[in-house]
Structures are given as C-alpha cells and as structure tokens.
Design a protein around this motif. Structure first.
Motif, PDB file in Angstrom:
ATOM      1  N   GLY A 194       0.828  -1.199   0.000  1.00 58.37           N
ATOM      2  CA  GLY A 194       0.000   0.000   0.000  1.00 58.37           C
ATOM      3  C   GLY A 194       0.858   1.243   0.000  1.00 58.37           C
ATOM      4  O   GLY A 194       2.081   1.180  -0.210  1.00 58.37           O
ATOM      5  N   TYR A 195       0.215   2.389   0.266  1.00 49.49           N
ATOM      6  CA  TYR A 195       0.915   3.663   0.356  1.00 49.49           C
ATOM      7  C   TYR A 195       0.502   4.360   1.645  1.00 49.49           C
ATOM      8  O   TYR A 195      -0.689   4.472   1.947  1.00 49.49           O
ATOM      9  N   ILE A 196       1.507   4.824   2.401  1.00 48.97           N
ATOM     10  CA  ILE A 196       1.246   5.608   3.607  1.00 48.97           C
ATOM     11  C   ILE A 196       1.416   7.074   3.232  1.00 48.97           C
ATOM     12  O   ILE A 196       2.526   7.531   2.925  1.00 48.97           O
ATOM     13  N   LEU A 197       0.307   7.812   3.217  1.00 44.85           N
ATOM     14  CA  LEU A 197       0.319   9.204   2.767  1.00 44.85           C
ATOM     15  C   LEU A 197       0.574  10.144   3.940  1.00 44.85           C
ATOM     16  O   LEU A 197       0.163   9.859   5.063  1.00 44.85           O
ATOM     17  N   PRO A 198       1.223  11.274   3.700  1.00 42.31           N
ATOM     18  CA  PRO A 198       1.438  12.237   4.785  1.00 42.31           C
ATOM     19  C   PRO A 198       0.108  12.849   5.229  1.00 42.31           C
ATOM     20  O   PRO A 198      -0.833  12.953   4.444  1.00 42.31           O
ATOM     21  N   PHE A 199       0.058  13.248   6.490  1.00 42.86           N
ATOM     22  CA  PHE A 199      -1.173  13.838   7.021  1.00 42.86           C
ATOM     23  C   PHE A 199      -1.605  15.077   6.239  1.00 42.86           C
ATOM     24  O   PHE A 199      -2.796  15.352   6.114  1.00 42.86           O
ATOM     25  N   ASP A 200      -0.641  15.834   5.701  1.00 41.32           N
ATOM     26  CA  ASP A 200      -1.000  17.042   4.958  1.00 41.32           C
ATOM     27  C   ASP A 200      -1.371  16.749   3.502  1.00 41.32           C
ATOM     28  O   ASP A 200      -1.671  17.667   2.733  1.00 41.32           O
ATOM     29  N   MET A 201      -1.353  15.477   3.101  1.00 42.01           N
ATOM     30  CA  MET A 201      -1.751  15.019   1.758  1.00 42.01           C
ATOM     31  C   MET A 201      -0.899  15.655   0.656  1.00 42.01           C
ATOM     32  O   MET A 201      -1.329  15.763  -0.493  1.00 42.01           O
ATOM     33  N   ASN A 202       0.322  16.025   0.980  1.00 41.27           N
ATOM     34  CA  ASN A 202       1.227  16.608  -0.008  1.00 41.27           C
ATOM     35  C   ASN A 202       2.035  15.477  -0.661  1.00 41.27           C
ATOM     36  O   ASN A 202       3.104  15.096  -0.160  1.00 41.27           O
ATOM     37  N   PHE A 203       1.521  14.934  -1.749  1.00 41.98           N
ATOM     38  CA  PHE A 203       2.188  13.843  -2.451  1.00 41.98           C
ATOM     39  C   PHE A 203       1.715  13.825  -3.899  1.00 41.98           C
ATOM     40  O   PHE A 203       0.725  14.471  -4.252  1.00 41.98           O
ATOM     41  N   ASP A 204       2.415  13.102  -4.743  1.00 40.36           N
ATOM     42  CA  ASP A 204       2.060  12.990  -6.154  1.00 40.36           C
ATOM     43  C   ASP A 204       0.995  11.904  -6.320  1.00 40.36           C
ATOM     44  O   ASP A 204       1.283  10.708  -6.166  1.00 40.36           O
ATOM     45  N   VAL A 205      -0.230  12.317  -6.625  1.00 41.93           N
ATOM     46  CA  VAL A 205      -1.344  11.375  -6.689  1.00 41.93           C
ATOM     47  C   VAL A 205      -1.180  10.356  -7.815  1.00 41.93           C
ATOM     48  O   VAL A 205      -1.778   9.275  -7.784  1.00 41.93           O
ATOM     49  N   HIS A 206      -0.348  10.661  -8.815  1.00 35.90           N
ATOM     50  CA  HIS A 206      -0.157   9.748  -9.942  1.00 35.90           C
ATOM     51  C   HIS A 206       0.460   8.421  -9.518  1.00 35.90           C
ATOM     52  O   HIS A 206       0.322   7.408 -10.221  1.00 35.90           O
ATOM     53  N   LYS A 207       1.155   8.396  -8.377  1.00 38.12           N
ATOM     54  CA  LYS A 207       1.771   7.141  -7.967  1.00 38.12           C
ATOM     55  C   LYS A 207       0.736   6.076  -7.613  1.00 38.12           C
ATOM     56  O   LYS A 207       1.029   4.884  -7.632  1.00 38.12           O
ATOM     57  N   LEU A 208      -0.495   6.519  -7.322  1.00 36.50           N
ATOM     58  CA  LEU A 208      -1.550   5.559  -6.989  1.00 36.50           C
ATOM     59  C   LEU A 208      -1.935   4.702  -8.187  1.00 36.50           C
ATOM     60  O   LEU A 208      -2.578   3.659  -8.031  1.00 36.50           O
ATOM     61  N   LEU A 209      -1.576   5.147  -9.401  1.00 40.78           N
ATOM     62  CA  LEU A 209      -1.868   4.343 -10.589  1.00 40.78           C
ATOM     63  C   LEU A 209      -1.061   3.051 -10.602  1.00 40.78           C
ATOM     64  O   LEU A 209      -1.456   2.079 -11.248  1.00 40.78           O
ATOM     65  N   LYS A 210       0.084   3.049  -9.913  1.00 39.46           N
ATOM     66  CA  LYS A 210       0.878   1.824  -9.792  1.00 39.46           C
ATOM     67  C   LYS A 210       0.424   1.112  -8.523  1.00 39.46           C
ATOM     68  O   LYS A 210       0.930   1.346  -7.427  1.00 39.46           O
ATOM     69  N   VAL A 211      -0.552   0.236  -8.667  1.00 37.67           N
ATOM     70  CA  VAL A 211      -1.168  -0.414  -7.515  1.00 37.67           C
ATOM     71  C   VAL A 211      -0.264  -1.542  -7.020  1.00 37.67           C
ATOM     72  O   VAL A 211       0.054  -2.466  -7.773  1.00 37.67           O
ATOM     73  N   PRO A 212       0.189  -1.480  -5.763  1.00 34.14           N
ATOM     74  CA  PRO A 212       0.981  -2.591  -5.226  1.00 34.14           C
ATOM     75  C   PRO A 212       0.173  -3.883  -5.215  1.00 34.14           C
ATOM     76  O   PRO A 212      -1.036  -3.858  -4.972  1.00 34.14           O
ATOM     77  N   ARG A 213       0.841  -4.978  -5.484  1.00 37.12           N
ATOM     78  CA  ARG A 213       0.180  -6.287  -5.449  1.00 37.12           C
ATOM     79  C   ARG A 213       0.693  -7.047  -4.229  1.00 37.12           C
ATOM     80  O   ARG A 213       1.721  -7.715  -4.286  1.00 37.12           O
ATOM     81  N   PRO A 214      -0.004  -6.915  -3.097  1.00 39.30           N
ATOM     82  CA  PRO A 214       0.480  -7.532  -1.857  1.00 39.30           C
ATOM     83  C   PRO A 214       0.633  -9.047  -1.995  1.00 39.30           C
ATOM     84  O   PRO A 214      -0.163  -9.717  -2.659  1.00 39.30           O
ATOM     85  N   LYS A 215       1.690  -9.572  -1.369  1.00 37.55           N
ATOM     86  CA  LYS A 215       1.864 -11.013  -1.324  1.00 37.55           C
ATOM     87  C   LYS A 215       1.019 -11.571  -0.188  1.00 37.55           C
ATOM     88  O   LYS A 215       0.371 -10.835   0.548  1.00 37.55           O
TER      89      LYS A 215
END
Length: 353
Positions: free
Chosen positions: A251-272
């Motif tokens: 998954g992705y742990i986002l900062p509390f202030d939501m300051n991040f590049d939202v495009h990275k969510l397009l690369k969905v992690p595939r958990p084992k």
C-alpha cells in the motif's frame, strides 16, 4: 491530398448514451483517415469537451460543405446550412414506439444491428458500431469509516481532498464509502453507499482500501484488506506498522498534509500472501477468560464539568450516539475543549455556575 470531409449531424447529445458513444468512437477511429467534424446545436459542456478531443465541433456554424453527411438520428431533419455530395442516415434503435420512423431522404440507410433493421422492416445495410478500447486505468477504492467522527480527526477532509486530487489529475475512479452518514459535497466518482455488516467481498475486489484518520485504535478495515491481499491507502497513524502496512509494498502511507504525487496511486501494489495468527490471539483470550480476576483499581477522580451546545452534528464515541445540532449536554472540561477545537460544539458555561 485533401482528406474526404465528413460531417456528423445530430440535433442533440446527452452526457451518456449509445449515439453519444458512437460519435466519440467513430471520430476517434476515423479522424486520421478522414476530416471528421460534428455538428450539434445542443449538448452539455462535458460532452462538448469530449467531442473536441477527437473532432471539430460545430454548435451554430456558418454554412458547411462536406463530401459526406451522416445523420445519426433517424428522425432528425437535415440542416439547411450543410451542403454535401452524399448522405447517410443511421438508425440506432428498434421500433419500440409506433410513432417512430426513418426519414427516407438520404442516399443510404445504415442500421446498427439486424434487430434494428428487422423491427422497422427497413431496407439499407447493417454495420455494427465500432469501439475504441484504449481506455485509462480506473481505480476502485473502498472505505469503511464513520463520518463525521471526532476520534478520526480530519479523516473526512482528507477523503474529499484525495477525491479532488484524483479528479484534478484526470484519473478515473469509483470510491465506495460504507458509512453511517454520507460524506457531504461528495465529488465525482465518490459514492456514499451506506452501512453493510460485512464489506470484505467489496474490499477483496478493490484496488485499494482507504483509511485516512488521524489515529486508529486498531483499524479493522485495514486488516480486512491485508488478509484479502488488497493494497491499502492510509495515513501514518501509529497502528499502521502494528498491522503490517509497508509503504510501497502492500500500500501507500500518505502524509497527514496530503502533499504527495497522486499519480503514484496508478501503480497499484500487489500484496503477497499476508498471515494473521488468530490461533495465538485466541489462546491469549482463553488464558485471560480462565484466569482469576485481579483486584479492581481505584476509580480516578474526574475534573470539572462544563455545559456545551452542539454546533455541527457528529457521532460521539464516548456517548456512543449521534449528537444533533442545537442539543445541549455536559462534558468534562478537557474533552469539551478538544471537541470544540474541531468546531463540533461550543462551551456555554461551567456546571453549577
């Protein structure tokens, strides 16, 4: 060499529909071979934007000349300001109303199916509709949270912010929010579902489980995602590590202030495969249930009490009920100040004063 000029005419377009889909697909697939334009006097702004991405759009044009005019609606009148060499009229429907008919004023009639042609007992030929399939990746998000909920801090604000970030980045998504109250002013793509007793089947099908609280005593929905091998989007509340969320891995742990590049969510992690040891946990519960009771601790003294008035409806986790605007009640002073900091209540005086 000059391209063959084609004008598609329709008296109106909706946001969605079969004809709307045909116009977009036809223009997308053939605008490299032909000079394709769409003439439509009535259409919503969202549809106009989409058409302009793939063709020239005329809404109220000067006289137009073209090689071929395509009338996509069977009963539309041919516009007088279009001059053409050849005309084609299409039929996208079956004759479900007695008053429906196909105008016989074009060189060729095209039905989109044999069923259409048969229902009208019509001449002409059948050409099935083409389809363009190079679509954008769409995300399916699921969340299970109380809204609004004081103990979760700015969870609702972050949910709205993330949805806006996805929309602003033109990332298609569908976000199913299972909650006891709807998130107000829900943006495009966000769906307030209501409450379900078990949402694991939906979590298992999702790309992400979303939990954006300030803090979580446990985080059951996060655990439900992990055991179903669904990636998690969460804030860095302390129990993320306890539960086993690893940024970039499951998954992705986002900062509390939501300051991040939202495009990275397009690369969905595939958990084992994720393991959760229920056997050890149940053993601990059995030991506790069968143990002799310990001596009860002395009750702590409580601080001063204050009277408060509810300004914004919310669910109070201490009282375990929803409080409505205008309602008055008594709270411990420190908790009242904490709740008032979120704008849910107003302190109106000390008890007995």
């Amino acid at each position: 060499m000059k391209k063959h000029e084609v004008v598609i005419y329709t008296s109106y377009l909706h946001i969605i529909g079969g004809i709307e889909t045909f116009v977009y697909n036809f223009c997308t697939l053939l605008n490299w071979t032909y000079d394709v334009a769409v003439y439509c006097p009535r259409l919503p702004a969202e549809t106009a934007k989409r058409v302009r991405e793939v063709a020239t759009l005329y809404v109220n044009p000067e006289p137009i000349e073209c090689d071929t005019l395509i009338m996509v609606r069977m009963m539309d009148v041919i516009p007088k300001n279009v001059k053409y060499h050849k005309s084609i009229r299409m039929c996208h429907a079956c004759k479900s109303e007695p008053s429906w008919y196909i105008r016989q004023d074009c060189n060729t009639i095209v039905h989109v199916s044999e069923a259409s042609k048969e229902s009208f007992k019509s001449g002409g030929e059948v050409i099935y509709n083409p389809i363009y399939s190079d679509f954008k990746k769409s995300l399916l998000l699921v969340s299970a949270t109380r809204v609004p909920a004081l103990d979760k801090g700015k969870n609702a604000e972050r949910m709205l912010q993330l949805a806006k970030m996805l929309n602003d980045a033109d990332i298609p998504f569908m976000w199913l929010n299972f909650s006891d109250a709807p998130l107000r002013n829900a943006p495009k793509g966000f769906i307030n579902v209501g409450t379900y007793q078990d949402i694991q089947p939906y979590i298992a099908r999702a790309d992400y489980l979303v939990q954006l609280s300030d803090q979580e005593g446990f985080g059951y929905s996060v655990l439900e995602a992990l055991i179903n091998n669904t990636a998690v989007i969460c804030t860095p509340f302390s129990t993320t590590k306890e539960l086993g969320v690893v940024d970039g891995k499951n998954g992705y742990i986002l900062p509390f202030d939501m300051n991040f590049d939202v495009h990275k969510l397009l690369k969905v992690p595939r958990p084992k495969s994720f393991k959760w040891d229920n056997t050890k946990l149940l053993k601990k519960w059995s030991e506790l249930l069968e143990a002799e009771p310990e001596e009860m601790p002395q009750a702590e003294s409580h601080e001063g009490l204050v009277n408060v008035r509810v300004i914004t409806p919310y669910r109070d986790v201490v009282l375990d009920r929803r409080l409505n605007a205008g309602e008055t009640l008594t709270m411990e002073s420190s908790r009242a100040q904490y709740v008032a900091g979120f704008g849910y209540i107003k302190i109106i005086g000390e008890v007995g004063v």
